[in-house]
Design an enzyme around this catalytic site. Structure first.
Site, PDB file in Angstrom:
ATOM      1  CB  CYS A  65      -0.960   0.068   1.183  1.00  0.00           C
ATOM      2  SG  CYS A  65      -2.060  -1.550   1.330  1.00  0.00           S
ATOM      3  CG  ASP A  66       5.037   2.770   1.925  1.00  0.00           C
ATOM      4  OD1 ASP A  66       5.811   3.131   0.978  1.00  0.00           O
ATOM      5  OD2 ASP A  66       5.144   3.716   3.023  1.00  0.00           O
TER       6      ASP A  66
END
Length: 172
Positions: A65-66
Site C-alpha cells: 500500500c505504501d
C-alpha cells in the site's frame, strides 16, 4: 441484505469474500461518504465534473500500500488539475495524515472510510473476513461513470499502474 461475492480476490492465497455490488465499467459510480484528514466529509458529488483516479488500499502502513500510494503520488504530479487522485482506506484520518507527512505525499488526497464503510460497501470492496478494503483502482469520468476498474486479484499484489494511468489520460 448486502451482496456477497466469493472468488474475486484472495489474501495471501486464501479466498476472501467481498461485500457489496458488482460494478462494471460504464455504470454510474455510486456516491459515498468518507472523511479527509481533517475529519471533513467528502463525497463523490463534491468533485463533480472532475476526473477521479481512486486508489483503494487495505492500509497505508503496509509495504504494498505504501509503494502503491507513493507511485500514484509521483504520477499525480504529471496530471492536470482536472484530475483528482484519491487513496481510500479504512485507516483513521490521523494515521493517514501522519503517513502522508512522513512519506512526503502531496498530490494524493487520502480519504478514510472508517466511519460508515460506505465506499467499501457501495463499490463492493469491503473484505468480509478482514473488515479491510480490497486493493483496487477506479477511474470515474467527469459525468460520474466508471471508466476503469481493476480489483487486484491477490490483495498483496500491486495493480496495473500503466492501465489505470492510460484510462485516466484517455479522459483528458
Amino acid at each position: 441484505m448486502t451482496q456477497q461475492k466469493k472468488g474475486v480476490i484472495t489474501f495471501k492465497g486464501n479466498p476472501a469474500t467481498l461485500l457489496g455490488p458488482e460494478l462494471k465499467v460504464g455504470m454510474a459510480a455510486p456516491d459515498f461518504k468518507v472523511v479527509n484528514n481533517g475529519l471533513q466529509p467528502v463525497s463523490l458529488a463534491d468533485s463533480k465534473g472532475k476526473i477521479r483516479l481512486i486508489t483503494v488500499v487495505p492500509s497505508l502502513d503496509t509495504p504494498v500500500c505504501d509503494a502503491m500510494t507513493r507511485k500514484f503520488n509521483v504520477e499525480a504530479a504529471k496530471l492536470p488539475d482536472s484530475v483528482l487522485v484519491y487513496t481510500v482506506s479504512l485507516d483513521l484520518p490521523f494515521a493517514q495524515k501522519r503517513w502522508c507527512g512522513n512519506a512526503g505525499i502531496e498530490k494524493v488526497q487520502t480519504l478514510s472510510d472508517y466511519q460508515e464503510r460506505s465506499f467499501g460497501l457501495n463499490y463492493g470492496l469491503l473484505i468480509d473476513e478482514l473488515k479491510l478494503l480490497a486493493r483496487a483502482v477506479l477511474v470515474i469520468d467527469q459525468g460520474d461513470k466508471i471508466a476503469y476498474q481493476e480489483i487486484v486479484k491477490e490483495v498483496t499484489a500491486e495493480p496495473d499502474y500503466a492501465a489505470a494511468l492510460a484510462a485516466t489520460r484517455a479522459l483528458l
